[in-house]
Design an enzyme around this catalytic site. Structure first.
Site, PDB file in Angstrom:
ATOM      1  NE  ARG A 175       6.961   4.692   9.762  1.00  0.00           N
ATOM      2  CZ  ARG A 175       5.864   4.765   9.013  1.00  0.00           C
ATOM      3  NH1 ARG A 175       5.544   3.768   8.216  1.00  0.00           N
ATOM      4  NH2 ARG A 175       5.083   5.829   9.054  1.00  0.00           N
ATOM      5  N   PRO A 177       0.795  -1.222   0.000  1.00  0.00           N
ATOM      6  CG  PRO A 177      -0.153  -1.121   2.109  1.00  0.00           C
ATOM      7  CD  PRO A 177       0.513  -2.071   1.163  1.00  0.00           C
ATOM      8  CG  ASN A 178      -0.240   4.283   1.333  1.00  0.00           C
ATOM      9  OD1 ASN A 178      -1.218   4.824   0.818  1.00  0.00           O
ATOM     10  ND2 ASN A 178      -0.283   3.711   2.518  1.00  0.00           N
ATOM     11  CB  ALA A 225       1.460   0.266   6.323  1.00  0.00           C
ATOM     12  CG  HIS A 273       5.318  -1.970  10.150  1.00  0.00           C
ATOM     13  ND1 HIS A 273       6.646  -2.331  10.241  1.00  0.00           N
ATOM     14  CD2 HIS A 273       5.261  -0.955   9.236  1.00  0.00           C
ATOM     15  CE1 HIS A 273       7.350  -1.538   9.415  1.00  0.00           C
ATOM     16  NE2 HIS A 273       6.535  -0.716   8.801  1.00  0.00           N
ATOM     17  CE1 TYR A 316       8.888   5.210   2.767  1.00  0.00           C
ATOM     18  CE2 TYR A 316       7.334   7.052   2.868  1.00  0.00           C
ATOM     19  CZ  TYR A 316       7.808   5.852   3.371  1.00  0.00           C
ATOM     20  OH  TYR A 316       7.222   5.279   4.459  1.00  0.00           O
ATOM     21  CD  GLU A 344      10.932  -7.239   5.934  1.00  0.00           C
ATOM     22  OE1 GLU A 344      11.192  -8.379   6.416  1.00  0.00           O
ATOM     23  OE2 GLU A 344      10.558  -6.290   6.629  1.00  0.00           O
ATOM     24  CG  HIS A 363      11.266  -1.978   4.742  1.00  0.00           C
ATOM     25  ND1 HIS A 363       9.897  -1.989   4.581  1.00  0.00           N
ATOM     26  CD2 HIS A 363      11.585  -3.123   5.384  1.00  0.00           C
ATOM     27  CE1 HIS A 363       9.415  -3.088   5.116  1.00  0.00           C
ATOM     28  NE2 HIS A 363      10.418  -3.805   5.608  1.00  0.00           N
ATOM     29  CG  ASN A 377       8.502  -1.769   0.316  1.00  0.00           C
ATOM     30  OD1 ASN A 377       7.905  -1.865   1.396  1.00  0.00           O
ATOM     31  ND2 ASN A 377       9.073  -0.653  -0.085  1.00  0.00           N
ATOM     32  NE  ARG A 398       3.979   6.699   1.561  1.00  0.00           N
ATOM     33  CZ  ARG A 398       4.243   5.476   1.971  1.00  0.00           C
ATOM     34  NH1 ARG A 398       4.801   4.611   1.150  1.00  0.00           N
ATOM     35  NH2 ARG A 398       3.923   5.104   3.178  1.00  0.00           N
TER      36      ARG A 398
HETATM   37  C1  DQA Z   1       8.270   1.252   3.791  1.00  0.00           C
HETATM   38  C2  DQA Z   1       8.332   1.506   5.293  1.00  0.00           C
HETATM   39  C3  DQA Z   1       6.981   1.242   5.936  1.00  0.00           C
HETATM   40  O1  DQA Z   1       7.053   1.486   7.343  1.00  0.00           O
HETATM   41  C4  DQA Z   1       5.939   2.164   5.351  1.00  0.00           C
HETATM   42  O2  DQA Z   1       4.666   1.871   5.898  1.00  0.00           O
HETATM   43  C5  DQA Z   1       5.904   2.110   3.867  1.00  0.00           C
HETATM   44  C6  DQA Z   1       7.158   2.049   3.125  1.00  0.00           C
HETATM   45  C7  DQA Z   1       9.598   1.647   3.083  1.00  0.00           C
HETATM   46  O3  DQA Z   1       9.747   1.260   1.923  1.00  0.00           O
HETATM   47  O4  DQA Z   1      10.447   2.318   3.655  1.00  0.00           O
HETATM   48  O5  DQA Z   1       4.840   2.210   3.249  1.00  0.00           O
HETATM   49  O6  DQA Z   1       8.056  -0.127   3.571  1.00  0.00           O
END
Ligand code: DQA
Length: 152
Positions: free
Chosen positions: A118, A17-18, A84, A87, A30, A105, A107, A81, A25
């Site tokens: 996080r 998500p996102n 959220a 978590h 990021y 994984e 991030h 990735n 964003r």
């Molecule tokens: C993330 C870190 C997560 O805590 C966050 O919710 C994201 C992006 C990262 O790529 O740094 O959406 O996974």
């Protein structure tokens, strides 16, 4: 090329998500690259090792679970990735554990430098490698790892 050969040369890159909002964003966290940039970077990295990439982003937990199940017959390794859901999601953790494919994984941000919620990941205990804080370069590192792990 039969399905098995195709799966053997394919890496699934899954984004949660996102991450569709990358580029606009929270750029201080990021960066300014878009998800399309990530896709190009991942595809180029995979290509340099003779692999292909299947790239998917979803804001929906069940879609990510379904994609992991489908990967059993379409991919040799996973880059995830989960945003959220990292978590919060026992379902994504169980899917990763259930498919027994090598997984990394990723991030973009260094989650350990950020809010305490996080710091915990449901996924870290069921993947092979965790990469955090390398920006979108983390996807490239993940593919690099998988390509060499899958060759040996
Ligand atoms: C993330 C870190 C997560 O805590 C966050 O919710 C994201 C992006 C990262 O790529 O740094 O959406 O996974």
């Amino acid at each position: 090329m039969n399905d098995e050969t195709a799966a053997a040369g394919n890496i699934l890159v899954l984004n949660g998500p996102n991450l569709n909002l990358l580029g606009t964003r929270e750029p201080a966290v990021y960066g300014s690259s878009t998800l399309e940039d990530v896709q190009e970077l991942a595809a180029a990295a995979a290509r340099s090792f003779g692999f292909s990439v299947e790239f998917l982003q979803s804001n929906h937990e069940g879609v990510l679970v379904d994609a992991l199940h489908a990967a059993r017959t379409t991919a040799a390794g996973i880059v995830i990735n989960a945003g959220a859901y990292t978590h919060t999601s026992v379902a994504i953790r169980d899917a990763l554990a259930g498919i027994s494919l090598p997984a990394v994984e990723v991030h973009i941000s260094n989650v350990h430098k950020r809010e305490e919620f996080r710091h915990f990941s449901y996924l870290s205990a069921v993947v092979d490698v965790v990469i955090a804080g390398a920006g979108i370069h983390g996807y490239e590192l993940a593919i690099n790892y998988l390509a060499s792990a899958l060759r040996h």
